[in-house]
Design an enzyme around this catalytic site. Structure first.
Site, short mmCIF file in Angstrom:
data_model
loop_
_atom_site.label_atom_id
_atom_site.label_comp_id
_atom_site.label_asym_id
_atom_site.label_seq_id
_atom_site.Cartn_x
_atom_site.Cartn_y
_atom_site.Cartn_z
N PRO A 30 33.53 43.36 42.42
CA PRO A 30 33.52 44.68 41.84
C PRO A 30 34.46 44.66 41.23
CG PRO A 30 33.87 43.55 44.64
CD PRO A 30 33.68 42.16 43.05
N CYS A 31 35.19 44.83 39.97
CA CYS A 31 36.36 45.65 39.97
C CYS A 31 35.85 47.47 39.73
CB CYS A 31 36.70 45.35 38.37
SG CYS A 31 34.77 45.72 36.89
#
Length: 178
Positions: free
Chosen positions: A137-138
């Protein structure tokens, strides 16, 4: 003997996604229309590795888990992952996986987790090369002031993903705007 790399396209609330996996692990999940280094590298690698359009068990699991994520019944992904990157990039992407659902972390905080606050720019660059969007989850990384910055899928999709997670998690405070 290596297994065939497969490519699958998935429609989602944040646009069309492109995933690649072999029989062992998910290799990439990028926004189909993105012109980021990560998306371009994923397309290039798939072409070089002779990827074949179609599904396999990993991609089938991804489709189910992404569907659950988008309807709000899944917060964590349970898939074998094999992103391709440098040792530093892999360490940065591992920190991404520790950011709780519905929460955010700044680039500086991410660098601090890696032991050197001065590496926040390098952390940002590594995040920009994350080949497995959403699952790694950037989108949960924000500027030091809490504002939304840099996302290969577009700022509007980053805002959507964060708002979706906060709503599902029941978070009280709204997200900051750009």
């Amino acid at each position: 003997m290596t297994s065939t790399l497969r490519v699958m396209y998935l429609d989602s609330p944040v646009g069309r996604l492109r995933a690649t996996a072999d029989d062992e692990a998910l290799r990439t999940l990028t926004f189909e229309d993105a012109s980021t280094r990560a998306a371009e590298a994923a397309r290039s690698t798939a072409a070089t590795d002779g990827a074949v359009e179609g599904s396999n068990a990993i991609l089938d699991q991804l489709a189910v888990q992404l569907g659950e994520y988008f309807v709000g019944t899944r917060r964590d992904f349970d898939l074998p992952l094999e992103p391709s990157g440098t040792a530093f990039q892999l360490s940065v992407w591992q920190v991404l996986r520790t950011i709780p659902y519905g929460a955010t972390m700044s680039y500086g905080e991410q660098a601090r987790h890696l032991g050197d606050i001065r590496k926040s720019r390098a952390v940002g660059a590594a995040n920009g090369r994350n080949p497995i969007s959403i699952v790694v989850p950037c989108h949960r990384v924000v500027s030091g002031t809490g504002h939304l910055t840099g996302f290969g899928g577009g700022i509007e999709n980053k805002a959507w993903l964060l708002a979706h997670e906060r709503e599902v998690a029941g978070a009280e405070e709204p997200l900051p705007s750009n």
